[in-house]
Design an enzyme around this catalytic site. Sequence first.
Site, PDB file in Angstrom:
ATOM      1  N   HIS A 104       8.617  -2.306   2.448  1.00 26.10           N
ATOM      2  CA  HIS A 104       7.657  -2.739   3.443  1.00 26.10           C
ATOM      3  C   HIS A 104       7.067  -4.294   3.093  1.00 26.10           C
ATOM      4  O   HIS A 104       6.299  -4.506   3.701  1.00 26.10           O
ATOM      5  CB  HIS A 104       6.686  -1.929   3.510  1.00 26.10           C
ATOM      6  CG  HIS A 104       6.966  -0.449   4.176  1.00 26.10           C
ATOM      7  ND1 HIS A 104       7.322   0.032   5.254  1.00 26.10           N
ATOM      8  CD2 HIS A 104       7.292   0.833   3.310  1.00 26.10           C
ATOM      9  CE1 HIS A 104       7.626   1.042   5.408  1.00 26.10           C
ATOM     10  NE2 HIS A 104       7.690   1.775   4.222  1.00 26.10           N
ATOM     11  N   ASN A 142       5.478   6.214   9.709  1.00 22.42           N
ATOM     12  CA  ASN A 142       6.626   5.423   9.987  1.00 22.42           C
ATOM     13  C   ASN A 142       7.156   5.703  11.488  1.00 22.42           C
ATOM     14  O   ASN A 142       6.504   6.630  12.245  1.00 22.42           O
ATOM     15  CB  ASN A 142       7.975   5.900   8.967  1.00 22.42           C
ATOM     16  CG  ASN A 142       7.736   5.639   7.571  1.00 22.42           C
ATOM     17  OD1 ASN A 142       7.135   4.342   7.387  1.00 22.42           O
ATOM     18  ND2 ASN A 142       8.267   6.206   6.622  1.00 22.42           N
TER      19      ASN A 142
END
Length: 732
Positions: A95, A168
Amino acid sequence: MSLAESLKDTVAAGVESVEKTATKAISDPKQAQLADFTVDYTKDRGIATYYGVLQSDTETALKAGVRGPTLIEDAHAREKITHFDHERIPERVVHARGTGAHGYFKLHTPIPEVTYAKILNDTTLSTPTFVRFSTVQGFRGSADTVRDVRGFATRFYTREGNWDIVANNNPVFFIQESIKFPDVVHAVKPDQKKEIPQAQSAHDNFWDFIGRTPESMHHIMWHMSDRNIPRSYRMMQGFGVHSFIGVNAKGQRSFVKFHWKPKLGIHSLVWDEALKISGQDPDFHRRDLYDAIEAGSYPEYELGVQVVPEEKEHDFDFDLLDSTKIIPEELVPVRYIGSMFLNKVPDDFFAETEQVAFCTQHMVPGIEHSNDPLLHLRSFSYQDTQLSRLGGPNWNLIPINRPICPAFNTQRDGFMQMQINKGPNYWPNRFGTPHPVPGKDGGQVLSPQPLPGGVKERVRGPKFSDHYSQATLFWNSMSDVEKLHIVGAFSFELGRCDDKGVVELMLDQINMVDNKLACLVAENLHLQPPKEVHPNHGKATKFLSQISSENSNNAFTGVGRRLAMFVHDGFDFGLASGAKAAFAGMGVIVNVIGPRKGKVNSSTTGAFLESHFTFETCRSTLFDGVFFVGGRGPEYDKLKRQGRWLHAAREAFMHYKTIGASGSAVDWLSKYALPGEIDHLVSNLKSEGVVAEQGVVLAGSQVLEAPMVIKALSDESSKHRHWARDVSAIAA
């Protein structure tokens, strides 16, 4: 200092104090807190060293003589260079590529039967939030539109402390056990030898790992679908993935899954588009988010929950603790309870978006861990990684990470301690503070949790072993168009693998999901189609397709869309200006594309529009639709040779987007841009009318006002894509 200067400084300080107070008064609590740490460099400031000494020169270093060596005694030069040398911090392992926005959450439906958490029960609260969207695989400098999982991490700055839902855009994970997290990340990251490919899963290592990890197959179906090439962060779902525990005031426990549903619907790019945008605008998603917020088109998401009482934990043919499984909405409907709005772009990307530290263990009273094996070590990992990434245990004192409620404890010292702590640093002590707080007064009291019997061993629950049923459910739930895209995605990814053994291993796994899917992929790769070994169970759910109108989670609207309005010198001003203004009022972001940036003259003397992009600096891929405004004069006479207009029309047509043309541009679109594609539509067009079919909107030469054109373009744009359009003869 003279009296005049003294008065000037005093007045300036007073004005600044008043401005800061005003900011606090009108902002949410988090923005007020951040204001105390914000320095405004847009005002008149003198350059000073970090120790406060004003500098008369910051462009030339101190030297021994005009052409002599630079002197080390130049404290300002040394400080400036030293700080620059240490500006970078370690990026996130996963990320790393992300962007953020501030907002707020408003509850509309309390759920006291599920949890006593105040944020989910008090409808009078407006809770500040910060959201960070991200990709998983790539480094900080990678592109936004790669095929990848997207992070959707949300922090609620509640009055009881920070609560993070580290979500997510896929509701399931690659793996069931967090002990395998280093392996899946190592596999998907660039090859250790050559450091390629960047931000891609299309390589041997990743598919080698997946082929030997059957539990990943459900997630892989999501990964190969259009879900992982989203059109926008504003059009992307979010899922908490894990089953959490909600505890109500009676101590009753329930399993809870959290969902974010975008108001603008769930929409994606097409693969050709995603590839092109990666080069045309690598910042596409973050720019889209910023532009929408700054235009006042605030992204909005509904928060939903799926709730299963603890006593019904074992009523399903899958395990609620398995993060590679969803709870189908036919079994447990999602209840939507509140809305989040993103309304502010961060003032300092590094200080806010880069330094924000989300942790799955950040929970407020009434929300707790379940026994999900992926969640437990994930909670350890998120806390642990901040120690190296942000320089030590005091990362919680960084402004973006501070809670808005008071936080007292006995933790002291460490790198970058930013508080002056008076009083005892141990408990119990003779001062009686800081002291534990009883549950009735707001202290967190974890609920008693039954423990399963057995012995200590490395083992998974028996229901964890079904790796294919829900992967097949996902495939069965897709429309024919979406299935075609999944076949294409598998074919692209496996086609980039060099090891034939890896490809054959993956075909065996795909065959366990669905034989027809495996055969189609094998055919594209010129390999022997496999025989059926695992019959398809035939089950489907209406809540997974992004195209089906039966999916109540989706929405189709023109609001929030981006429309490119192509004009040339001599364009029809009345129609163009009217359409631009009307679309803006409807929440459609209109960008004028002209031969130059700035003023583009119309056929009406003295009337013009300001263009945002030139024909050369933008492509149709950056917009949801294109509108070619007709006109008259030498530039319009030469349109058949205007390559960028031709390319934009053909490319938008090939990507199933809405295309509009008015007046003289209709003839150009029909004869030169899309010859043979829209002839039947042109033949039905009257000079004073508007016709539309499969996303192509044409306005006759006598249509001088905007309403009819606006309605047709808006109706067609709201459909997102026009999948029934035949694009087989188009190349762009």
